[in-house]
Design a protein around this motif. Structure first.
Motif, PDB file in Angstrom:
ATOM      1  N   MET A 112       0.819  -1.206   0.000  1.00  0.00           N
ATOM      2  CA  MET A 112       0.000   0.000   0.000  1.00  0.00           C
ATOM      3  C   MET A 112       0.860   1.266   0.000  1.00  0.00           C
ATOM      4  SD  MET A 112      -2.886   1.547  -0.009  1.00  0.00           S
ATOM      5  CE  MET A 112      -4.093   0.269   0.308  1.00  0.00           C
ATOM      6  N   VAL A 113       1.932   1.264   0.798  1.00  0.00           N
ATOM      7  CA  VAL A 113       2.809   2.435   0.842  1.00  0.00           C
ATOM      8  C   VAL A 113       3.503   2.628  -0.499  1.00  0.00           C
ATOM      9  CG1 VAL A 113       4.819   3.469   1.970  1.00  0.00           C
ATOM     10  CG2 VAL A 113       3.131   2.243   3.332  1.00  0.00           C
ATOM     11  N   ARG A 114       3.880   1.528  -1.120  1.00  0.00           N
ATOM     12  CA  ARG A 114       4.476   1.642  -2.460  1.00  0.00           C
ATOM     13  C   ARG A 114       3.491   2.283  -3.438  1.00  0.00           C
ATOM     14  NH1 ARG A 114       9.142  -1.241  -3.717  1.00  0.00           N
ATOM     15  NH2 ARG A 114       9.900  -2.682  -2.116  1.00  0.00           N
ATOM     16  N   THR A 115       2.226   1.877  -3.340  1.00  0.00           N
ATOM     17  CA  THR A 115       1.218   2.447  -4.227  1.00  0.00           C
ATOM     18  C   THR A 115       1.022   3.933  -3.950  1.00  0.00           C
ATOM     19  OG1 THR A 115       0.075   0.309  -4.301  1.00  0.00           O
ATOM     20  CG2 THR A 115      -1.172   2.240  -4.984  1.00  0.00           C
ATOM     21  N   MET A 116       1.017   4.290  -2.654  1.00  0.00           N
ATOM     22  CA  MET A 116       0.859   5.699  -2.285  1.00  0.00           C
ATOM     23  C   MET A 116       2.004   6.559  -2.797  1.00  0.00           C
ATOM     24  SD  MET A 116      -0.437   5.104   1.617  1.00  0.00           S
ATOM     25  CE  MET A 116       0.186   6.697   2.114  1.00  0.00           C
ATOM     26  N   TYR A 431      10.168   4.313  -5.346  1.00  0.00           N
ATOM     27  CA  TYR A 431       9.490   5.081  -6.390  1.00  0.00           C
ATOM     28  C   TYR A 431       9.599   4.409  -7.757  1.00  0.00           C
ATOM     29  CZ  TYR A 431       8.635   8.928  -3.180  1.00  0.00           C
ATOM     30  OH  TYR A 431       8.172   9.691  -2.130  1.00  0.00           O
ATOM     31  N   ARG A 432      10.688   3.722  -8.008  1.00  0.00           N
ATOM     32  CA  ARG A 432      10.848   3.010  -9.279  1.00  0.00           C
ATOM     33  C   ARG A 432      10.183   1.645  -9.242  1.00  0.00           C
ATOM     34  NH1 ARG A 432      17.301   4.203 -10.428  1.00  0.00           N
ATOM     35  NH2 ARG A 432      17.120   6.466 -10.739  1.00  0.00           N
ATOM     36  N   ARG A 433       9.918   1.134  -8.032  1.00  0.00           N
ATOM     37  CA  ARG A 433       9.272  -0.175  -7.853  1.00  0.00           C
ATOM     38  C   ARG A 433      10.081  -1.293  -8.494  1.00  0.00           C
ATOM     39  NH1 ARG A 433       4.470  -0.119  -5.749  1.00  0.00           N
ATOM     40  NH2 ARG A 433       3.909  -2.130  -6.649  1.00  0.00           N
ATOM     41  N   THR A 434      11.384  -1.197  -8.421  1.00  0.00           N
ATOM     42  CA  THR A 434      12.270  -2.254  -8.914  1.00  0.00           C
ATOM     43  C   THR A 434      13.352  -2.491  -7.874  1.00  0.00           C
ATOM     44  OG1 THR A 434      13.657  -0.630 -10.076  1.00  0.00           O
ATOM     45  CG2 THR A 434      11.894  -1.693 -11.344  1.00  0.00           C
ATOM     46  N   ASP A 435      13.835  -3.739  -7.789  1.00  0.00           N
ATOM     47  CA  ASP A 435      14.907  -4.047  -6.845  1.00  0.00           C
ATOM     48  C   ASP A 435      16.156  -3.255  -7.195  1.00  0.00           C
ATOM     49  OD1 ASP A 435      13.310  -5.786  -5.482  1.00  0.00           O
ATOM     50  OD2 ASP A 435      13.983  -7.561  -6.598  1.00  0.00           O
TER      51      ASP A 435
END
Length: 492
Positions: A112-116, A431-435
């Motif tokens: 959820m925090v990643r989505t926010m 923010y990039r949603r990548t490792d």
């Protein structure tokens, strides 16, 4: 995690607290009655709740994109913190289900925090609400009836443990080819708790079931056995205590064997069958026909079998067989930290070394690498690197002319820089949603600096501070270390 003034600070705090929360939830699965793990889970669920509340109070400064997510997170965090406080009072089957729910909630919280933090995505809160309802269901459900003793799963570690102040962030900080994460979670909880908690802290938390009643074994029978055991159990405890340290002497074994035999016969004479079976298992391991010339039969696997059999006795009848943990050793903390700095050494290797009796610094300065490798069952090249690292540390300690507090001040400043770099890499990854390989590099650099600080604290005789910061996130560690340095520099 103090007052959060931005979503970025919140993201970094979530990263650190959920890392530790996942770790302690997994440890609670394996040691559900360990008070240290209950306290840690309560602490980190509460920290997450505090952070969400701060964001919620500051909603005017948040974008509309994040407000719905904050509301959903607040409900989830409140249910998670309330459930964590109640975990200790659950029966085993309830606790297992509740741990599953908290683990799922932690994953959902991070997602959820990643989505926010991604303004280009639509926030979907339905799953968060479902998990919140599940946690609230655990809170609303009545407690189970008194659980059966056979369901008790409190784990007294069944492997040879070593003394050392373990840093929970180590579990995820460094990648090592040494069965790293599984081995840590599987067998180290007893090790660092035995090293860092005084005996008084090992009382089970209020509300945890501690009954020793069992169908078919009257209380008077248990009391009779306890009276009989008084004169026999101490030689067994002495032997097991030394064996857990990795030491072994035939004289201890010879003193332990007849005590076990006599206790087993006593339990049979009063029809204490379940206990008799457990004592017979320990007796069978101790009374094996060992050849004087075959020293391998007294090796690591034999020790583990003995310790496993005794752990079963501790678990079944702790009032008689439980052995209080010994205080920590400053030297063991230094040694453990130095070993972890050697490439290729993980907790499995450290266990092997301590099981082979290599629990002192002098063991690596007086012994040949080839002998160390043979005794512990490790590669000779690895033993050589270990000896080189310990030798380098001892030489540096003899030649340094920098005062301890000044040295610690420099290390704290370095840790602050490493934490800044880690935060920056964490935000980029979220923010990039990548490792991020950069984040892994920063985490490793931060941990290496922390290892050096651990040694500095031991040399300054600040074991209390070392224990105090062990479960804290790095921002809190830095603040506490800055306070300590200021105090030490003011002291004449």
């Amino acid at each position: 995690m103090d007052r959060f003034t931005s979503l970025e600070a919140f993201v970094v705090g979530v990263e650190d607290h959920t890392t530790l929360l996942r770790l302690y939830l997994e440890r609670l699965r394996r040691a559900p009655h360990n008070p240290a793990y209950h306290l840690a889970v309560c602490e980190h669920t509460d920290e997450l709740l505090t952070a969400v509340r701060e964001l919620h109070r500051d909603q005017n400064n948040l974008s509309p994109h994040t407000r719905e997510g904050v509301e959903a997170l607040l409900s989830l965090a409140e249910a998670g913190a309330a459930l964590a406080l109640r975990l200790a009072s659950f029966a085993p089957e309830q606790q297992t289900s509740a741990l599953d729910g908290l683990t799922q909630a932690t994953t959902c919280f991070v997602d959820m925090v990643r989505t926010m933090s991604d303004t280009g995505r639509v926030i979907e809160v339905s799953l968060t609400h479902q998990i919140t309802q599940r946690l609230q269901g655990f809170l609303a459900a009545p407690l189970s009836a008194t659980p059966d003793t056979n369901q008790q799963t409190r784990r007294i570690t069944t492997e040879v443990t070593f003394d050392g102040n373990e840093d929970p962030f180590d579990d995820l900080a460094v990648d090592l080819d040494d069965d790293f994460l599984d081995d840590v979670i599987g067998s180290l909880e007893g090790a660092f708790d035995a090293a860092t908690h005084p005996t008084s802290e090992f009382a089970l938390p209020e509300g945890v079931w501690q009954s020793e009643t069992e169908p078919g074994v009257p209380a008077e029978v248990r009391q009779l056995f306890a009276d009989i055991a008084t004169g026999y159990v101490q030689p067994i405890k002495d032997f097991i205590t030394e064996l857990r340290k990795g030491a072994f002497a035939r004289d201890w074994l010879e003193a332990c064997r007849p005590a076990v035999v006599n206790l087993r016969r006593a339990s049979q004479s009063i029809a204490f069958t379940d206990l008799s079976i457990r004592l017979e298992r320990l007796e069978a391991v101790l009374l094996q026909d060992h050849s004087e010339g075959d020293r391998r039969r007294y090796g690591r696997h034999w020790k583990l079998r003995v310790l496993s059999a005794y752990a079963d006795l501790e678990d079944y009848l702790p009032a008689t067989f439980f052995i209080p943990p010994a205080p920590t050793s400053s030297e063991s903390i230094v040694l453990t930290t130095l070993l972890k700095q050697v490439e290729g050494v993980g907790q499995k290797t450290i266990q092997k070394l301590f099981a082979a009796g290599m629990s002192r610094l002098e063991s690596y300065t007086t012994g040949l690498p080839s002998d160390i490798a043979l005794a512990a069952g490790i590669k000779r090249t690895l033993a050589e690197r270990i000896c080189q690292r310990i030798d380098a540390y001892l030489r540096a300690r003899e030649t340094t002319d920098t005062a301890g507090p000044q040295r610690l001040l420099g290390l704290v400043e370095e840790l602050k820089q490493r934490q800044f770099e880690f935060k920056r890499a964490t935000l980029e990854e979220w923010y990039r949603r990548t490792d991020s390989a950069e984040k892994k590099r920063c985490r490793k650099a931060r941990q290496e600096t922390m290892w050096r600080i651990n040694i500095a604290l031991v040399e300054l005789e600040q074991l209390d501070v070392l224990h105090e910061i062990r479960n804290a996130v790095f921002d809190k560690r830095i603040r506490r270390l800055e306070e300590l340095v200021a105090t030490l520099l003011r002291t004449p």
